[in-house]
Design a protein around this motif. Sequence first.
Motif, short mmCIF file in Angstrom:
data_model
loop_
_atom_site.label_atom_id
_atom_site.label_comp_id
_atom_site.label_asym_id
_atom_site.label_seq_id
_atom_site.Cartn_x
_atom_site.Cartn_y
_atom_site.Cartn_z
N PRO A 28 13.57 -14.73 -6.87
CA PRO A 28 12.43 -14.48 -7.16
C PRO A 28 11.37 -13.52 -6.91
N LYS A 29 10.78 -12.74 -7.66
CA LYS A 29 10.05 -11.75 -6.84
C LYS A 29 8.14 -12.21 -7.44
N ASN A 30 7.90 -12.80 -6.24
CA ASN A 30 6.86 -13.38 -6.52
C ASN A 30 5.99 -12.33 -6.15
N TYR A 31 4.84 -11.54 -6.84
CA TYR A 31 3.98 -10.93 -6.72
C TYR A 31 2.41 -11.61 -6.44
N LEU A 32 1.42 -11.32 -5.79
CA LEU A 32 0.80 -12.88 -5.90
C LEU A 32 -0.47 -11.93 -5.68
N TRP A 33 -2.37 -12.19 -6.11
CA TRP A 33 -3.19 -11.48 -6.07
C TRP A 33 -3.85 -11.98 -4.85
N ALA A 34 -4.30 -11.09 -4.05
CA ALA A 34 -5.10 -12.37 -2.60
C ALA A 34 -6.95 -12.29 -3.29
N VAL A 35 -7.48 -13.33 -3.23
CA VAL A 35 -8.79 -13.84 -3.48
C VAL A 35 -9.44 -13.49 -1.80
N VAL A 36 -10.21 -12.30 -2.01
CA VAL A 36 -10.53 -12.09 -0.71
C VAL A 36 -11.84 -11.13 -0.50
N ASP A 37 -12.81 -11.65 0.64
CA ASP A 37 -14.01 -10.45 0.55
C ASP A 37 -13.78 -9.58 1.44
N GLY A 38 -13.75 -8.37 0.87
CA GLY A 38 -13.50 -7.31 1.89
C GLY A 38 -13.27 -6.18 1.50
N PRO A 39 -12.93 -4.75 2.05
CA PRO A 39 -12.09 -3.66 0.90
C PRO A 39 -10.49 -4.09 0.43
N SER A 40 -9.53 -5.50 1.46
CA SER A 40 -8.59 -5.18 1.35
C SER A 40 -8.01 -6.86 2.06
N VAL A 41 -6.85 -6.13 1.52
CA VAL A 41 -6.34 -7.28 2.78
C VAL A 41 -5.62 -7.28 3.84
N GLY A 42 -4.74 -6.42 4.16
CA GLY A 42 -4.04 -5.28 4.62
C GLY A 42 -3.80 -4.38 4.58
N SER A 43 -3.00 -3.50 5.62
CA SER A 43 -2.59 -2.62 4.91
C SER A 43 -1.41 -2.22 3.64
N PRO A 44 -0.87 -1.04 2.97
CA PRO A 44 0.33 -1.47 2.22
C PRO A 44 1.35 -1.11 3.37
N GLY A 45 2.21 -2.34 3.10
CA GLY A 45 3.84 -1.77 4.26
C GLY A 45 3.46 -3.31 5.38
N GLN A 46 2.26 -3.73 5.24
CA GLN A 46 2.05 -4.86 6.41
C GLN A 46 2.63 -6.01 5.93
N ILE A 47 3.25 -6.41 6.88
CA ILE A 47 4.12 -8.23 5.92
C ILE A 47 2.89 -9.31 7.07
N LEU A 48 2.10 -10.14 6.54
CA LEU A 48 1.19 -11.30 7.20
C LEU A 48 1.50 -12.60 7.28
N ALA A 49 1.46 -13.14 8.85
CA ALA A 49 2.11 -14.43 8.35
C ALA A 49 3.89 -14.22 8.48
N ASP A 50 4.59 -13.37 8.55
CA ASP A 50 5.22 -13.61 9.12
C ASP A 50 6.44 -13.68 7.38
N ARG A 51 5.61 -13.29 6.46
CA ARG A 51 5.74 -14.09 5.63
C ARG A 51 5.56 -12.54 4.17
N TYR A 52 4.17 -12.45 3.87
CA TYR A 52 3.82 -11.46 2.57
C TYR A 52 3.48 -10.52 2.53
N LEU A 53 4.44 -9.60 2.09
CA LEU A 53 4.42 -7.90 2.13
C LEU A 53 2.92 -7.62 1.34
N VAL A 54 2.13 -6.89 1.78
CA VAL A 54 1.10 -5.85 1.46
C VAL A 54 1.49 -4.64 1.13
N LEU A 55 1.83 -4.87 -0.97
CA LEU A 55 1.88 -3.41 -1.68
C LEU A 55 0.99 -2.97 -2.21
N ASP A 56 -0.06 -3.19 -2.24
CA ASP A 56 -1.35 -2.88 -2.05
C ASP A 56 -2.90 -3.52 -1.69
#
Length: 759
Positions: free
Chosen positions: A34-62
């Motif tokens: 399964p490919k679970n695409y998620l929307w991050a609700v966060v204050d700020g310009p972005s949740v991270g840089s594309p290609g970055q992996i957060l918490a050893d789990r979440y790949l930033v796509l946009d």
Amino acid sequence: MENDAATLYCPNENCQAANPLNHKFCQRCSTPLPKNYLWAVVDGPSVGSPGQILADRYLVLDKFVLLDTKPGLLALTPELDNFQPLKAYLRLIPYRLHVPQVYGVLFLAEGSSHREILLLEKPPLLVDHTIQQVHLGSELTTAWRDATSMRQLNWLWQIAHLWQPLASEGVASSLLDSYVLRVEGSLVRLLDLRFDAATSPELPQLGEFWQQLVSDAKPAIAEFVDRVSLCLIQGEINSTDQLIGVLDRGLAGLGRSQTPTIKIITKTDTGPSRQRNEDACSPPSGTLVSKPPQPTALAIVCDGIGGHEGGNVASNLAIETIQQQVQQLTKVPYDHIDPSLLLNDLEKAVAIANDKISQRNDGENRQGRQRMGTTLVMALPVAHEMYITHVGDSRAYWITRHGCYQVTLDDDVASREVRLGYAIYREAVQQSAAGSLVQALGMGPSTSLHPTSGRFMLDEDAVFLLTSDGLSDFDRVEEYWETEILPILVGEANIANVADRLVEIANVKNGHDNVTVALVHYQVQYWEPEITIKAVIAESYSAKTVDFASRATDATLLGSSNHKTQVIPDKESVKTPIFPLQWIVALIFVVAAGSLGFFVKQLRSQSGPFPIFSNPISTPNISIEATPIPRSLANVSPGWVIKTNNQISLGNNQSLPRGTFLEVIEKRSNPKPASGDFSVYMRVCVNKSTQTPVNTNNPVVTSSVPPNSKPLPQTEKTVLLDLSQLNRFGVSVLQPDAPNPCRTVTQPSVIQPPDTSPT
């Protein structure tokens, strides 16, 4: 953007192999990925840089879009009491067709501080799997200019249905934010929820937002949209029921420019592990029905409960009864039917089927888990609409070229916990009692049965899949819709072959139960009308909500044998100029007030001022301080507490003792608006006679469940009573200054099933 180092881990706990992101199945064990695409609700310009992996789990796509590379693991979740924004999402789960649901929370440490980022699943995203590109769905205001008249009005109709439930959660502002308001084909979908400021928006502000759409509205409805938005701004349309009624009339006019062709096929199978088939369907298994030439197209799927005790009897009895009832309803031409009353009649048909099964149980002296019953889901296409009615955990899915959407919400413990705001769905379904049904046909009288029903506007080709849990368990529909059902819509597959293939998938991939499917293929031919649709603004309407918020069935309505679907006359009567009724009433008041004033003036001139006006000169400057309106049953609202003054019988040998406190969860409109009644959905929180808190999260589910039955909780700690019943039984509403006994009860966030382990 694809990260070459990123991998997708197999959700199979016995495998967990790493796979390339573009694989659909695990290269080691062939488990679907399964490919679970998620929307991050966060204050700020972005949740991270594309290609970055957060918490050893979440790949930033946009900027705010993530991919969960470990979908087999539960996401972290906070304590719900400490994360209040979650509550609105959870309570709006009946509207998940439009509102994304909570996936979990991402905790990010930044130096000495940390951020909690809310993750939402199934946001309005367009995914190109071939190149791993993800894009946001179009903003409604951007897609508006290229949509047909039917679709433009359909979008407004959906917003109108969403207004009241979102306003009740303090998030109606979401429907006024063009960035949040997105579309996927014919569906209105929200990126996230925007919480209202101190002053919640009202319908005039919705009218102002819609006014911006008039310039790009299609010629057939430009005048209609302009009139409706102005009536909202000026207060001439002052309720969502009235607004929905106006839009219904407009859509009915446009519907004459749309010609549907409908095909229905069903298939049922005993499965590899059962001795008998307790499922039933209509049309009979293997039968293909087309409309035209058939005048009616109705699909029903029932999943019997009771094993050898009679589950197959219950499911077949439900099919037979509902067919008879619906056959009478569909004799009325579609353009003569009031949609809200048709919904009521479908629920009445379900109630009659329920009572027939229940009476048979009573006649055979069946008690408790020996009672036979059945789940039900049915689809009735009528012109440009699809009517869905549902009880239990048999499901309806809506498949378009844009996605696969589950449009029913299971009547089980897990869904109830989410709806009450006690747990996130991904957590709730992990509990041992999560799949226990909270209602099914035949388990009791229809007065305690609450079917869910809704209607959906169709302006594009679609397939509706009705299925028992033999197929839907373990997310098989979500895994296979794109390869198996979508080809129907692009003309690459035969509907009968697809039904056979779905049954095969259920037997091979699941195999633990009977399986039944019904496919309803709806094809549309539409042309823009040359006429202009006029907006008819009536004073009131009684339209129903489109989504699956549970609605109580009116007991008095069910007992009425003369209730019929309202038939609209063939021709409107010739209208003669009539002075508006509200003006006449106002004129009468003016005349009466003038006469009274003249009488008082004459009386005072003869005998002096009345004692109450001892200082007439200062009277105009008297300051009157506003007094809060006392709480009562007439204006009852969610969060208020009601105390029983007498014992209340709930039927089935259950009752609420005198001195019980109940917290109001929801106030629901009565399906028979002329009665002036409404229903109150409450949870039992404290029995004052014993000062015992009631754990509403812990329904009693017996551990000795027959292998061929679906467990039903023996007791429910939520109740639904009509205003008339509450008045009759004698209850009192606690005032704001009174101590709230329900606030002292600590509610666990997840279900804790009874301990059945041996001691």
